[in-house]
Design a protein around this motif. Structure first.
Motif: not given
Length: 304
Positions: A190-218
């Motif tokens: 699914i396509p995602l609209a996200l906060l920029p990587a300067t925000y902790c919310t985005r960085r937390l999501w990015d770390r989780w996605a990498r750990a789970m093997g998810v390659r999101p469509k931003v």
């Protein structure tokens, strides 16, 4: 002789990187501000600002003076707070730094409640990234902060409030809206609209996605939560945000879908400078935050 206003002007230029913006922030004309800084440089016999670059920046000597100026002004503020304490909570000021997600759903309640209870206290809340909230608390610019626990500095102490869980937020008519938990395959497609990587919310999501093997469509990024929620509705896309943001009025018509276990979580808490004096106004604001927690968290404590 060094004037306190010159130190304030120097810090404003250092933080703004621009003389005109610093002057506007200090409510003086740009020539008056420049003249005071020139006098400060003459008094110290050092060039404090490198004016040859844009934005302007502090010289090595300027960095030394700015560090001491922050401490001096913080001590003066603490003195004024202590004097205000003699008058109870009838006057004074309180500066709070808050991360963006907390600013969205918690701060409106806290500000409204506090100002209603203590109208004589001038309250100012600034929305900033977590690292800037922590820096402001350490430097004495904020009496307290609302950020993530644990902090990044040993010079800070914290009071955990609650735990946030990130969820997938979709329109109520989205194909995934009826799902209780999103699958990893769904999150890749699914396509995602996200906060920029300067925000902790985005960085937390990015770390989780990498750990789970998810390659999101931003497909897009925007640095405002309410704007992000609006785009989710208008474009029929999904986003990743704390579950509590669905309590916002702008989240009407949106649904939360949980992420696969273990979902990304973090603890939100009150941040103070270690060993610093906690004013009665700051204590009162913390009590308002604890009251919100007790009302909204059903007794579930954040992990200490």
């Amino acid at each position: 002789m060094i004037e306190l206003r010159s130190l304030r002007y120097l810090l404003a230029v250092a933080e703004e990187g621009h003389f005109t913006r610093a002057a506007a922030r200090c409510f003086v004309s740009q020539p008056a501000l420049s003249q005071q800084i020139r006098k400060l440089e003459e008094a110290l016999g050092e060039v404090l600002i490198d004016r040859s670059v844009t934005p302007v920046r502090l010289t090595a000597a300027g960095e030394v003076v700015a560090a001491h100026a922050r401490r001096v002004l913080a001590e003066l503020e603490a003195m004024q707070v202590a004097l205000d304490e003699l008058q109870g909570l009838q006057r004074g000021s309180l500066m709070v730094g808050a991360v963006q997600t907390v600013q969205a759903y918690l701060i409106p309640y806290a500000v409204a409640t506090f100002t209603r209870m203590y109208p004589g206290i001038r309250l100012q809340v600034l929305e900033l990234p977590a690292d800037e909230v922590e820096a402001g608390v350490l430097e004495g610019r904020f009496h307290l902060g609302l950020s993530f626990v644990p902090p990044g500095s040993d010079g800070l102490e914290t009071v955990p409030l609650f735990e946030e869980e990130l969820v997938l937020v979709v329109p109520s008519d989205h194909a995934l809206a009826a799902q209780r938990v999103a699958s990893l395959d769904m999150l890749t497609q699914i396509p995602l609209a996200l906060l920029p990587a300067t925000y902790c919310t985005r960085r937390l999501w990015d770390r989780w996605a990498r750990a789970m093997g998810v390659r999101p469509k931003v497909m897009l990024e925007i640095n405002a939560i309410e704007g992000l929620l609006h785009l989710v509705r208008k474009l029929r896309v999904a986003t990743i945000l704390p579950a509590l943001t669905l309590r916002l009025e702008t989240a009407c018509g949106l649904r939360a879908v949980r992420l696969p276990a273990p979902p990304p979580r973090r603890t939100v808490g009150i941040v103070r400078r270690r060993g610093a004096y906690v004013s009665r106004a700051a204590q009162a604001f913390e009590e308002v935050l604890q009251a919100w927690r007790a009302k909204n968290w059903n007794g579930r404590a954040a992990a200490a």
